[in-house]
Write an enzyme that holds these catalytic residues in place. Structure first.
Site, mmCIF file in Angstrom:
data_model
loop_
_atom_site.group_PDB
_atom_site.id
_atom_site.type_symbol
_atom_site.label_atom_id
_atom_site.label_comp_id
_atom_site.label_asym_id
_atom_site.label_seq_id
_atom_site.Cartn_x
_atom_site.Cartn_y
_atom_site.Cartn_z
ATOM 1 C CG HIS A 23 -1.888 0.942 1.226
ATOM 2 N ND1 HIS A 23 -1.650 2.385 1.890
ATOM 3 C CD2 HIS A 23 -3.370 1.245 0.909
ATOM 4 C CE1 HIS A 23 -2.427 3.300 1.839
ATOM 5 N NE2 HIS A 23 -3.632 2.535 1.379
ATOM 6 N NE ARG A 28 0.606 6.082 6.074
ATOM 7 C CZ ARG A 28 -0.039 6.246 7.386
ATOM 8 N NH1 ARG A 28 -1.278 6.597 7.189
ATOM 9 N NH2 ARG A 28 0.591 5.994 8.483
ATOM 10 C CE LYS A 29 1.306 -1.318 5.503
ATOM 11 N NZ LYS A 29 0.420 -0.539 5.176
ATOM 12 C CG LEU A 30 9.842 1.862 3.995
ATOM 13 C CD1 LEU A 30 8.889 1.840 5.459
ATOM 14 C CD2 LEU A 30 11.089 1.056 4.373
#
Length: 381
Positions: free
Chosen positions: A183, A185-187
């Protein structure tokens, strides 16, 4: 907010021309559904996290769901989960007809432990979902040993943990099953998307069937065959496939992962140094047995602070800085009214009082100074 200062986001993916070119190349190839780029991404990601097999899917929620299906969890079973996690961690247990039982987390990491899992284990407990919360590695080795002693199955929710380490090895290495998120929001992001990793070849093969309607021959295999292939549907499956466009982006992102982790750890150290002199504010940090990728950087104000977390969020917003409430607690949501748990004071304290500060690859020292200046000003009130 002064006109000359731009807004600071809480998170921003590190995407650029390379990802755009890779996606365009996938489109131009004519193969945009699950295909050769997905297979390449699976191999590369699994190797990066120390697993033998990767199975790409449409989201981490899909990965967790398939993981429980593969483990044989179903009606009548109980699954221990931390309440302190995005609600999908508990939802997937209900997808398979089982019952989530909420356990406490430790204050220092926000993660489940063998001791907190034991506090809610019953005769019906079949499995545990361990979350590496916000990228902070949980002590998975201790949980694996605990589950082995009690005959429990373990599914690791590593949604936030790509690039984190546990005793010098990647989080997920040695896991029976680990689920990952891509997603934004992830790295590492593919827009949406997820992955399961495992060392078990038979499990991996079944997961590949399950993600594609239970077909015994994938669409890619049928396309490449020089002879007619009549597929069979061996069990109830799902449409949880990743596209080659997403995988093309994922391959570029994966090549950047080490740089992402290094930069986020540098920024976390910058926050730690700047916040050192602020009284009454505890910041998340590495546990003694591992290193976080700092997917999120959250702080916990002291209890009884006037206005608490919400006052800090409001002050940051007024200064043009996006922050977020801390990690949610699923047991407090209406969808989980009446589900079993022990008292969860640590979970409730963290979800009530913590806030997530901005942290992204291109963040500058000046932007960190702006964030900390607001916190310092509020601390003096």
């Amino acid at each position: 907010m002064p006109a000359q200062l731009g807004r600071i986001p809480v998170m921003k993916p590190w995407l650029g021309e390379e990802e755009a070119a890779a996606a365009a190349e996938a489109v131009a190839s004519g193969w945009v559904a699950q295909g050769p780029r997905v297979a390449e991404f699976e191999r590369a990601f699994a190797a990066r996290v120390g697993a033998a097999h990767g199975i790409a899917v449409s989201s981490c929620t899909a990965a967790l769901h398939l993981g429980l299906v593969a483990l044989g969890i179903g009606p009548g079973d109980e699954v221990v989960v931390p309440s302190l996690s995005f609600i999908a961690t508990a939802n997937v247990v209900r997808y398979v007809g089982a019952r989530p039982v909420f356990a406490e987390v430790e204050a220092a990491t926000g993660n489940l432990t063998a001791e907190t899992a034991e506090a809610v284990r019953t005769a019906r407990t079949r499995a545990v979902i361990l979350v590496h919360q916000g990228g902070v590695p949980a002590d998975a080795e201790a949980l694996r040993a605990y589950c082995a002693r009690h005959g429990l199955l373990l599914l690791e929710d590593a949604a936030c943990a790509a690039g984190s380490t546990l005793r010098g090895r990647p989080v997920g290495a040695g896991a029976a099953l680990a689920a990952w998120s891509f997603h934004p929001r992830k790295l590492l992001t593919t827009g949406e998307g997820g992955m399961l990793t495992t060392d078990d070849p038979a499990c991996a093969e079944r997961l590949r069937r399950l993600r594609e309607h239970g077909m015994d021959v994938s669409a890619a295999q049928r396309h490449l065959s020089r002879t007619p292939v009549l597929e069979r549907y061996t069990e109830l499956g799902f449409n949880y496939r990743m596209t080659d466009i997403q995988a093309a982006v994922g391959l570029v992102q994966l090549a950047k992962l080490d740089a992402m982790v290094a930069r986020r750890r540098e920024l976390a150290a910058g926050y730690r140094e700047r916040l050192r002199a602020l009284p009454g504010l505890v910041a998340i940090d590495d546990p003694p047995y591992g290193e976080s990728n700092f997917q999120s950087y959250w702080v916990l104000p002291e209890e009884g602070r006037p206005g608490g977390r919400d006052r800090l969020l409001a002050a940051l917003a007024e200064a043009g800085i996006s922050a977020r409430r801390g990690i949610m607690a699923a047991h407090l949501e209406p969808a989980y009214a009446g589900h079993p748990s022990v008292p969860l004071p640590v979970t409730e304290r963290i979800t009530r009082d913590s806030l997530i500060l901005p942290l992204f690859h291109t963040m500058t020292g000046e932007e960190q100074d702006r964030v900390v200046e607001v916190l310092r000003r509020e601390a003096g009130r």
